[in-house]
Design a protein around this motif. Structure first.
Motif, PDB file in Angstrom:
ATOM      1  N   PRO A 198      37.774  36.265  51.275  1.00 22.76           N
ATOM      2  CA  PRO A 198      37.884  37.574  50.492  1.00 22.76           C
ATOM      3  C   PRO A 198      38.810  37.403  49.485  1.00 22.76           C
ATOM      4  O   PRO A 198      39.996  37.212  49.610  1.00 22.76           O
ATOM      5  N   PHE A 199      38.514  38.039  48.128  1.00 23.47           N
ATOM      6  CA  PHE A 199      39.521  37.811  46.996  1.00 23.47           C
ATOM      7  C   PHE A 199      39.556  39.190  46.213  1.00 23.47           C
ATOM      8  O   PHE A 199      38.536  39.752  46.124  1.00 23.47           O
ATOM      9  N   GLN A 200      40.596  39.521  45.688  1.00 26.50           N
ATOM     10  CA  GLN A 200      40.535  40.761  44.919  1.00 26.50           C
ATOM     11  C   GLN A 200      41.636  40.504  43.690  1.00 26.50           C
ATOM     12  O   GLN A 200      42.806  40.005  43.697  1.00 26.50           O
ATOM     13  N   TRP A 201      41.144  40.943  42.614  1.00 24.74           N
ATOM     14  CA  TRP A 201      41.997  40.842  41.223  1.00 24.74           C
ATOM     15  C   TRP A 201      41.749  42.313  40.522  1.00 24.74           C
ATOM     16  O   TRP A 201      40.563  42.566  40.183  1.00 24.74           O
ATOM     17  N   LEU A 202      42.915  43.219  40.192  1.00 29.64           N
ATOM     18  CA  LEU A 202      42.664  44.283  39.989  1.00 29.64           C
ATOM     19  C   LEU A 202      41.472  45.269  40.584  1.00 29.64           C
ATOM     20  O   LEU A 202      41.382  45.479  41.914  1.00 29.64           O
ATOM     21  N   LYS A 203      40.221  45.603  39.913  1.00 28.94           N
ATOM     22  CA  LYS A 203      39.407  46.355  40.551  1.00 28.94           C
ATOM     23  C   LYS A 203      38.082  45.465  40.990  1.00 28.94           C
ATOM     24  O   LYS A 203      37.038  46.022  41.533  1.00 28.94           O
ATOM     25  N   LEU A 204      38.404  43.937  40.808  1.00 32.39           N
ATOM     26  CA  LEU A 204      37.408  43.049  41.051  1.00 32.39           C
ATOM     27  C   LEU A 204      37.181  42.766  42.558  1.00 32.39           C
ATOM     28  O   LEU A 204      38.278  42.203  42.796  1.00 32.39           O
ATOM     29  N   LYS A 205      36.256  42.792  43.170  1.00 30.60           N
ATOM     30  CA  LYS A 205      36.557  42.469  44.730  1.00 30.60           C
ATOM     31  C   LYS A 205      35.273  41.465  45.170  1.00 30.60           C
ATOM     32  O   LYS A 205      34.252  41.764  44.384  1.00 30.60           O
ATOM     33  N   THR A 206      35.646  40.469  45.943  1.00 33.29           N
ATOM     34  CA  THR A 206      34.435  39.673  46.359  1.00 33.29           C
ATOM     35  C   THR A 206      34.795  39.257  47.866  1.00 33.29           C
ATOM     36  O   THR A 206      35.891  38.980  48.134  1.00 33.29           O
ATOM     37  N   PRO A 207      33.802  39.284  48.615  1.00 30.22           N
ATOM     38  CA  PRO A 207      34.206  38.913  50.180  1.00 30.22           C
ATOM     39  C   PRO A 207      34.014  37.452  50.316  1.00 30.22           C
ATOM     40  O   PRO A 207      34.490  36.777  51.501  1.00 30.22           O
ATOM     41  N   ASP A 208      33.841  36.609  49.276  1.00 33.13           N
ATOM     42  CA  ASP A 208      33.824  35.162  49.701  1.00 33.13           C
ATOM     43  C   ASP A 208      33.945  34.318  48.313  1.00 33.13           C
ATOM     44  O   ASP A 208      33.120  34.603  47.319  1.00 33.13           O
ATOM     45  N   ILE A 209      35.130  33.751  47.880  1.00 32.79           N
ATOM     46  CA  ILE A 209      35.151  33.005  46.676  1.00 32.79           C
ATOM     47  C   ILE A 209      35.574  31.664  46.950  1.00 32.79           C
ATOM     48  O   ILE A 209      36.539  31.125  48.017  1.00 32.79           O
ATOM     49  N   THR A 210      35.206  30.431  46.204  1.00 33.25           N
ATOM     50  CA  THR A 210      35.815  29.110  45.912  1.00 33.25           C
ATOM     51  C   THR A 210      35.981  28.655  44.668  1.00 33.25           C
ATOM     52  O   THR A 210      35.609  29.547  43.708  1.00 33.25           O
ATOM     53  N   GLY A 211      36.668  27.801  44.512  1.00 33.53           N
ATOM     54  CA  GLY A 211      37.160  27.118  43.124  1.00 33.53           C
ATOM     55  C   GLY A 211      38.365  26.603  42.817  1.00 33.53           C
ATOM     56  O   GLY A 211      39.034  26.225  44.056  1.00 33.53           O
ATOM     57  N   THR A 212      38.660  26.465  41.787  1.00 33.51           N
ATOM     58  CA  THR A 212      40.104  25.629  41.513  1.00 33.51           C
ATOM     59  C   THR A 212      40.826  26.596  40.603  1.00 33.51           C
ATOM     60  O   THR A 212      40.665  27.291  39.479  1.00 33.51           O
ATOM     61  N   ILE A 213      41.993  26.825  40.979  1.00 28.26           N
ATOM     62  CA  ILE A 213      43.242  27.376  40.258  1.00 28.26           C
ATOM     63  C   ILE A 213      44.192  26.360  39.818  1.00 28.26           C
ATOM     64  O   ILE A 213      44.613  25.738  40.542  1.00 28.26           O
ATOM     65  N   HIS A 214      44.388  26.341  38.581  1.00 30.13           N
ATOM     66  CA  HIS A 214      45.403  25.397  37.789  1.00 30.13           C
ATOM     67  C   HIS A 214      46.246  26.277  37.409  1.00 30.13           C
ATOM     68  O   HIS A 214      46.029  26.892  36.393  1.00 30.13           O
ATOM     69  N   TRP A 215      47.582  25.898  37.619  1.00 31.32           N
ATOM     70  CA  TRP A 215      48.788  26.706  37.082  1.00 31.32           C
ATOM     71  C   TRP A 215      49.347  25.653  36.172  1.00 31.32           C
ATOM     72  O   TRP A 215      49.867  24.481  36.644  1.00 31.32           O
ATOM     73  N   LEU A 216      49.325  25.680  34.989  1.00 32.90           N
ATOM     74  CA  LEU A 216      49.927  24.830  33.948  1.00 32.90           C
ATOM     75  C   LEU A 216      50.599  25.198  32.859  1.00 32.90           C
ATOM     76  O   LEU A 216      50.235  26.227  31.989  1.00 32.90           O
ATOM     77  N   GLY A 217      51.877  25.412  33.080  1.00 32.32           N
ATOM     78  CA  GLY A 217      53.039  25.855  32.010  1.00 32.32           C
ATOM     79  C   GLY A 217      52.715  27.289  32.124  1.00 32.32           C
ATOM     80  O   GLY A 217      53.046  27.896  33.229  1.00 32.32           O
ATOM     81  N   GLY A 218      52.789  27.862  31.116  1.00 30.44           N
ATOM     82  CA  GLY A 218      52.699  29.348  31.011  1.00 30.44           C
ATOM     83  C   GLY A 218      51.241  29.925  30.875  1.00 30.44           C
ATOM     84  O   GLY A 218      50.838  31.102  30.534  1.00 30.44           O
ATOM     85  N   SER A 219      50.313  29.144  31.455  1.00 31.58           N
ATOM     86  CA  SER A 219      48.872  29.529  31.582  1.00 31.58           C
ATOM     87  C   SER A 219      48.328  29.356  33.087  1.00 31.58           C
ATOM     88  O   SER A 219      48.813  28.544  33.820  1.00 31.58           O
ATOM     89  N   LEU A 220      47.389  29.980  33.279  1.00 29.37           N
ATOM     90  CA  LEU A 220      46.549  30.069  34.499  1.00 29.37           C
ATOM     91  C   LEU A 220      44.935  29.729  33.998  1.00 29.37           C
ATOM     92  O   LEU A 220      44.554  30.527  33.535  1.00 29.37           O
TER      93      LEU A 220
END
Length: 277
Positions: A218-240
């Motif tokens: 389960p994942f939450q960002w601001l008012k967006l909520k989901t009970p199940d999420i997959t994917g890739t998060i890439h932190w590259l310098g000053g960007s996401l």
């Protein structure tokens, strides 16, 4: 301190040096050649890192140790070689273990690792960290003090990512706090981040860290909520960068990608995204 010793042909030998101080209990064997200044030691036992504080002479070293709180001494068995007064010549190989400690307020139950240090680069081989039922493992974690980067190779995590980001530094932790996993995800971790406190986008230069979330959570960002999420998060310098994101979405499903640019001259970030729901 207790030992037998011998000195012959300009070579010191100390076969059974014992050092005891508070929680520190060390047994050392080795010696030093006065002609070459080369020394070799085998060290085993327990060492209280707090004993280092009176000997730290630089503000960076004092500040670095102040981020840790230890309740138990470090257990170790290592071989150390080098040349007197030449700190860049130091080579260390061995194994260490530490229990019940905190780093920047983030508690850990136990951590074990083999290690190799040479040329101002520390390699932690097959490290494993426990925090309750949460674990962090890797093939290797490399701390490069020349480039001031920490590298993760085949890291595998069932721990809350905020434990890692807050351990890097409070401002780094606050930057990613809006992106919350309500339960620890299962993820692969590869790449590098700077070995310094990141106070702004300029300090993130050199960051190239990738999280591949393979076990939905389960994942939450601001008012967006989901009970199940997959994917890739890439932190590259000053960007996401978010790619291959798939999630349960308010009674349906959603998939998409997003890009956040924190290098902009105003609070927050510029962004763009596309999503199919």
């Amino acid at each position: 301190v207790h030992t037998h010793f011998s000195y012959s042909n300009l070579v010191w030998q100390l076969p059974d040096l014992a050092v005891v101080q508070a929680k520190t209990r060390l047994a050392l064997s080795g010696g030093e050649d006065d002609r070459t200044r080369v020394y070799r030691w085998h060290i085993r036992g327990t060492f209280d890192p707090e004993a280092l504080r009176p000997f730290l002479t630089t503000s960076n070293a004092v500040r670095g140790l102040s981020h840790f709180h230890f309740t138990e001494p470090l257990a170790l068995e290592v071989d150390v070689t080098g040349r007197l007064y030449d700190y860049d010549s130091i080579v260390v190989d061995g194994r260490v273990a530490l229990t019940n400690f905190t780093l920047r307020g983030q508690a850990a139950d136990s951590v074990t690792s083999e290690l190799h240090y040479a040329n101002r680069v520390l390699e932690c081989l097959r490290p494993r960290l426990w925090r309750g039922t949460q674990t962090l493992t890797a093939d290797k974690i490399t701390l490069d003090f020349n480039t001031r980067l920490i590298w993760f190779t085949n890291g595998f995590s069932t721990a809350d990512p905020r434990m890692v980001t807050h351990a890097i530094g409070p401002k780094t932790g606050r930057a990613v706090d809006p992106y919350q996993f309500l339960e620890p995800p299962t993820a692969w971790v590869n790449g590098c981040v700077p070995l310094r406190e990141m106070n702004g986008p300029r300090d993130t230069e050199g960051a190239d860290l990738r999280f591949d979330i393979v076990g939905g959570a389960p994942f939450q960002w601001l008012k967006l909520k989901t009970p199940d999420i997959t994917g890739t998060i890439h932190w590259l310098g000053g960007s996401l960068i978010l790619t291959n994101v798939q999630a349960a979405f308010y009674g349906g499903t959603g998939r998409g990608r997003a890009f956040f640019d924190f290098r902009v001259p105003h609070a927050g970030a510029d962004y763009d995204f596309s999503v199919t729901v």
